[in-house]
Design a protein around this motif. Structure first.
Motif, PDB file in Angstrom:
ATOM      1  N   TYR A  41       0.835  -1.204   0.000  1.00 45.53           N
ATOM      2  CA  TYR A  41       0.000   0.000   0.000  1.00 45.53           C
ATOM      3  C   TYR A  41       0.870   1.255   0.000  1.00 45.53           C
ATOM      4  CZ  TYR A  41      -3.165   3.650   1.521  1.00 45.53           C
ATOM      5  OH  TYR A  41      -3.874   4.818   1.615  1.00 45.53           O
ATOM      6  N   LYS A  42       1.902   1.240   0.806  1.00 44.53           N
ATOM      7  CA  LYS A  42       2.796   2.397   0.901  1.00 44.53           C
ATOM      8  C   LYS A  42       3.474   2.690  -0.434  1.00 44.53           C
ATOM      9  CE  LYS A  42       6.022   3.865   4.433  1.00 44.53           C
ATOM     10  NZ  LYS A  42       6.866   3.445   5.525  1.00 44.53           N
ATOM     11  N   ARG A  43       3.875   1.642  -1.144  1.00 46.75           N
ATOM     12  CA  ARG A  43       4.557   1.811  -2.430  1.00 46.75           C
ATOM     13  C   ARG A  43       3.605   2.230  -3.548  1.00 46.75           C
ATOM     14  NH1 ARG A  43       9.494   2.577  -3.010  1.00 46.75           N
ATOM     15  NH2 ARG A  43       9.580   1.401  -4.930  1.00 46.75           N
ATOM     16  N   THR A  44       2.342   1.826  -3.465  1.00 44.15           N
ATOM     17  CA  THR A  44       1.421   2.107  -4.559  1.00 44.15           C
ATOM     18  C   THR A  44       0.512   3.302  -4.298  1.00 44.15           C
ATOM     19  OG1 THR A  44      -0.239   0.566  -3.682  1.00 44.15           O
ATOM     20  CG2 THR A  44       1.366  -0.306  -5.287  1.00 44.15           C
ATOM     21  N   HIS A  45       0.596   3.919  -3.130  1.00 44.40           N
ATOM     22  CA  HIS A  45      -0.281   5.048  -2.816  1.00 44.40           C
ATOM     23  C   HIS A  45       0.121   6.264  -3.645  1.00 44.40           C
ATOM     24  CE1 HIS A  45      -3.034   7.480  -0.524  1.00 44.40           C
ATOM     25  NE2 HIS A  45      -2.074   8.379  -0.342  1.00 44.40           N
ATOM     26  N   THR A  46      -0.853   6.848  -4.330  1.00 44.10           N
ATOM     27  CA  THR A  46      -0.578   7.998  -5.188  1.00 44.10           C
ATOM     28  C   THR A  46      -1.388   9.228  -4.798  1.00 44.10           C
ATOM     29  OG1 THR A  46      -2.252   7.238  -6.755  1.00 44.10           O
ATOM     30  CG2 THR A  46       0.041   6.588  -7.179  1.00 44.10           C
ATOM     31  N   ALA A  48      -3.086  12.373  -2.459  1.00 39.70           N
ATOM     32  CA  ALA A  48      -2.485  13.486  -1.717  1.00 39.70           C
ATOM     33  C   ALA A  48      -2.566  13.264  -0.216  1.00 39.70           C
ATOM     34  CB  ALA A  48      -3.196  14.788  -2.086  1.00 39.70           C
ATOM     35  N   ARG A  49      -3.514  12.469   0.242  1.00 43.14           N
ATOM     36  CA  ARG A  49      -3.726  12.291   1.680  1.00 43.14           C
ATOM     37  C   ARG A  49      -3.166  10.954   2.150  1.00 43.14           C
ATOM     38  NH1 ARG A  49      -9.833  12.816   2.532  1.00 43.14           N
ATOM     39  NH2 ARG A  49      -9.139  11.793   4.429  1.00 43.14           N
ATOM     40  N   TYR A  50      -1.856  10.879   2.317  1.00 43.06           N
ATOM     41  CA  TYR A  50      -1.237   9.658   2.840  1.00 43.06           C
ATOM     42  C   TYR A  50      -1.319   9.688   4.356  1.00 43.06           C
ATOM     43  CZ  TYR A  50       2.228   6.210   4.146  1.00 43.06           C
ATOM     44  OH  TYR A  50       2.858   5.148   4.721  1.00 43.06           O
ATOM     45  N   SER A  51      -1.754   8.617   4.958  1.00 41.92           N
ATOM     46  CA  SER A  51      -1.898   8.560   6.403  1.00 41.92           C
ATOM     47  C   SER A  51      -1.127   7.353   6.947  1.00 41.92           C
ATOM     48  CB  SER A  51      -3.380   8.442   6.766  1.00 41.92           C
ATOM     49  OG  SER A  51      -3.525   8.240   8.144  1.00 41.92           O
ATOM     50  N   GLN A  52      -0.184   7.646   7.834  1.00 35.59           N
ATOM     51  CA  GLN A  52       0.586   6.574   8.469  1.00 35.59           C
ATOM     52  C   GLN A  52      -0.324   5.738   9.367  1.00 35.59           C
ATOM     53  OE1 GLN A  52       3.747   5.821   7.805  1.00 35.59           O
ATOM     54  NE2 GLN A  52       3.691   4.078   9.172  1.00 35.59           N
ATOM     55  N   SER A  53      -1.326   6.360   9.960  1.00 32.07           N
ATOM     56  CA  SER A  53      -2.235   5.613  10.833  1.00 32.07           C
ATOM     57  C   SER A  53      -3.060   4.603  10.035  1.00 32.07           C
ATOM     58  CB  SER A  53      -3.149   6.562  11.599  1.00 32.07           C
ATOM     59  OG  SER A  53      -3.992   7.249  10.718  1.00 32.07           O
ATOM     60  N   ASP A  97     -11.123   6.755  -1.026  1.00 30.60           N
ATOM     61  CA  ASP A  97     -10.590   6.016  -2.163  1.00 30.60           C
ATOM     62  C   ASP A  97     -11.010   4.545  -2.061  1.00 30.60           C
ATOM     63  OD1 ASP A  97      -9.159   5.298  -4.389  1.00 30.60           O
ATOM     64  OD2 ASP A  97      -7.186   5.501  -3.451  1.00 30.60           O
ATOM     65  N   PRO A  98     -11.597   3.982  -3.092  1.00 29.50           N
ATOM     66  CA  PRO A  98     -11.981   2.567  -3.051  1.00 29.50           C
ATOM     67  C   PRO A  98     -10.785   1.635  -2.862  1.00 29.50           C
ATOM     68  CG  PRO A  98     -13.024   3.658  -4.912  1.00 29.50           C
ATOM     69  CD  PRO A  98     -12.061   4.626  -4.311  1.00 29.50           C
ATOM     70  N   LYS A  99      -9.608   2.090  -3.272  1.00 33.80           N
ATOM     71  CA  LYS A  99      -8.401   1.273  -3.089  1.00 33.80           C
ATOM     72  C   LYS A  99      -8.100   1.090  -1.603  1.00 33.80           C
ATOM     73  CE  LYS A  99      -4.178   2.669  -3.680  1.00 33.80           C
ATOM     74  NZ  LYS A  99      -2.934   3.190  -4.201  1.00 33.80           N
TER      75      LYS A  99
END
Length: 112
Positions: A41-46, A48-53, A97-99
């Protein structure tokens, strides 16, 4: 005919018992699998709202599902009790995001 039912009952009894080592191995395996899913998930997230939690939630959810599956075993009464207990939990954040929802289900499947 009763011999068949006795054999089936004995087989069900064997499959419902889990040793501590097997339970620890299942929890550890679900942790490793959900770590791989979180990394993916971390590698494929594109977005703007990336959440570490959210990444941590994927890992915790997989391990928690694994523990719940071990606790339930083949006991239907415990399964209904846990469904009732978990039904009071409300999630306040909506998934945009559905992903993200797919990765949550992916982590839960790894736990199962």
């Amino acid at each position: 005919m009763t011999d068949f039912f006795n054999e089936v009952r004995q087989l069900a009894d064997v499959t419902s018992r889990l040793t501590v080592l097997e339970a620890a191995a299942a929890i550890f395996l679900s942790f490793i699998l959900t770590l791989c899913i979180a990394y993916l998930y971390k590698r494929t997230h594109t977005g703007a709202r990336y959440s570490q939690s959210f990444v941590q939630t994927i890992i915790i959810m997989g391990v928690t599902v694994s523990v719940v599956m071990i606790v339930i075993g083949n006991n239907v009464a415990v399964a209904f009790g846990l469904v009732g207990a978990f039904s009071i939990i409300r999630f306040r954040s909506a998934m945009s995001d559905p992903k993200d929802i797919a990765f949550i289900f992916f982590g839960m499947a790894a736990g199962i």
